[in-house]
Structures are given as C-alpha cells and as structure tokens.
Enzyme design. Sequence first.
Site, short mmCIF file in Angstrom:
data_model
loop_
_atom_site.label_atom_id
_atom_site.label_comp_id
_atom_site.label_asym_id
_atom_site.label_seq_id
_atom_site.Cartn_x
_atom_site.Cartn_y
_atom_site.Cartn_z
N GLU A 169 -32.60 -36.20 22.73
CA GLU A 169 -33.30 -35.07 23.33
C GLU A 169 -34.42 -35.53 24.27
OE1 GLU A 169 -35.27 -30.77 22.04
OE2 GLU A 169 -34.25 -32.02 20.56
N ILE A 170 -34.35 -35.08 25.49
CA ILE A 170 -35.36 -35.30 26.53
C ILE A 170 -35.76 -36.77 26.64
CG2 ILE A 170 -37.40 -34.35 27.66
CD1 ILE A 170 -37.38 -32.02 25.82
#
Length: 277
Positions: A169-170
């Site tokens: 994630e990110i």
Amino acid sequence: MPRIFDFGGREVERSATVASLRALKGSGRHVAQVTAETADEAAAAEAAGIEMVVCRAANVARVREGSRRVFVTAALGFADAVTSDEILRTAFSAITTGADAVITGRGHETVRMLANEQIPVMGHLGFVPRKSTWVGGIRAVGKTATEALELWDRFRRLEDAGAFAVECEIIPAEVMAEINRRTGLVTVSLGSGPSADVVFLFTSDISGESARLPRHARAWGNLAALHKAVRDARVAALSGFRQEVAAGSYPAKAEIAGIADAELEEFRTRLESGEIS
C-alpha cells in the site's frame, strides 16, 4: 478455469489459485482485485471479470453467495481475533466457509503460525492504516533510500515467515518495481504503481461512492449520485404518504377490503343483540 477442491472439501472452479498467482511473477500479466462484502458486490465483480476480492472474515459466506469463482481473501481484523487460538479458529472458519486465503497485518509469528497450517497467507506492507502512527501520518512509505531498504527487509522477513503474497500500500512505484523483481511474494498494489502482480482498488472508489477519492484511486462510475437520487426519492415517497394520511385521502376506497351490505347489517344486528360476549 481451474477446478480445485477448496478447504471445505468442495470441488469448485476458481478464476485464480495460489499456483496461478505465483505464475504471474515475471510474466508481464496482471490480475485485478477489489473489495466485496456482499453477495451483490461479489456477483458484480465476477460479472466484470475481476479475479480476486477481499472481504472481512465474517462475510465470506455472504460473498460466496454472490460468486463461486472469484478468489476470496478473508481479512483477519485486529480486534476480531487476538490470541493465537482465536486467530487460527477465525482463519480456519473463513477458509472452510469458502475463502482461498487470509490477509493479516499482524507480525511475522502470526504469519508463520498460519503458514505452518498450510493456510495461504497474505501480509500487508508499506502504508498500513492501523499502524500509521509509526510513520507519522498518511503518506507513502519508502520515499528515502534508507526507508526503502527497511521496507525491502520487511518483504524478505515476510516471505521467510511463509506468506505467499503481500498487499503493498502506497509504496513509490519505482521502489515497488525494484522490490517486485526481487521478491518471490505475489505483490498486490494498492496505490503502489503498475509493476506488481495484482492491481487492487476499493469497489467504493471504483464505483464513485467514496466521499473523498484517494490520490491513487480513480472512479469509473458515480454511484454516489444514484444513492442520493434513491434517498431523495425515498423521502419524497414517505412525505407523500404522510401528507395523504393527514389529509384523509389514504387509504382510498380502491385500497381497502369491503363487505356486502347484507353481511354488514347482519354483523351489526348480532353485535347489538349481544350474541357474542
């Protein structure tokens, strides 16, 4: 479409398996993953050709009502299962109900415990919302060389613990590309660029339901407007009902049951005579 026996002993078709996901490594092919918590969302995902969905562990049965084919990963919530026994019980319940894998953001020992039972485990690295206090805010993780190296070490330790996949994630896209070339984990990108094996977005973002769209997301629909139209139509209908009740125009003659005049008269006579006390 592969046929397998699921963890509940049922012969089923699946749009993806652990083996087929591992075969994505280095192939240049990608599959798609979305969220689904209801039968309707799961059915829509299957109809759209989505291969994978994520749901809460408690909702696996509901999701399976909507799709028997998508690869379902059950999320083990932090508060839903805390002790080792609770985690194992929740995981076994999810996979025997119809999940194909579980995802956890907990530590390596939890991953190892699940993997030792040959339960397919997906980890969660990069920006982990519930652990964001450690990185000081909502931000990409791995934007410096030092932090990217620390992140790479977490990937290695997660793989060593027995995970088969990881939600990423990110993470900066360039860092994700370098890590993806070096890890044996199936990588699932949520806001981490196109170089992972699986590309993941939330159904609410894709469908245009979210009040605020994250930078990494894109909306292909505008369900928020449709939901508002439904809410407005419901209020209008309820208001019309209330107004006609107040005015005495509902219920109308066509909306009530009647009785023949002779039967009504006999009923009244017998009531007045006290025939039934």
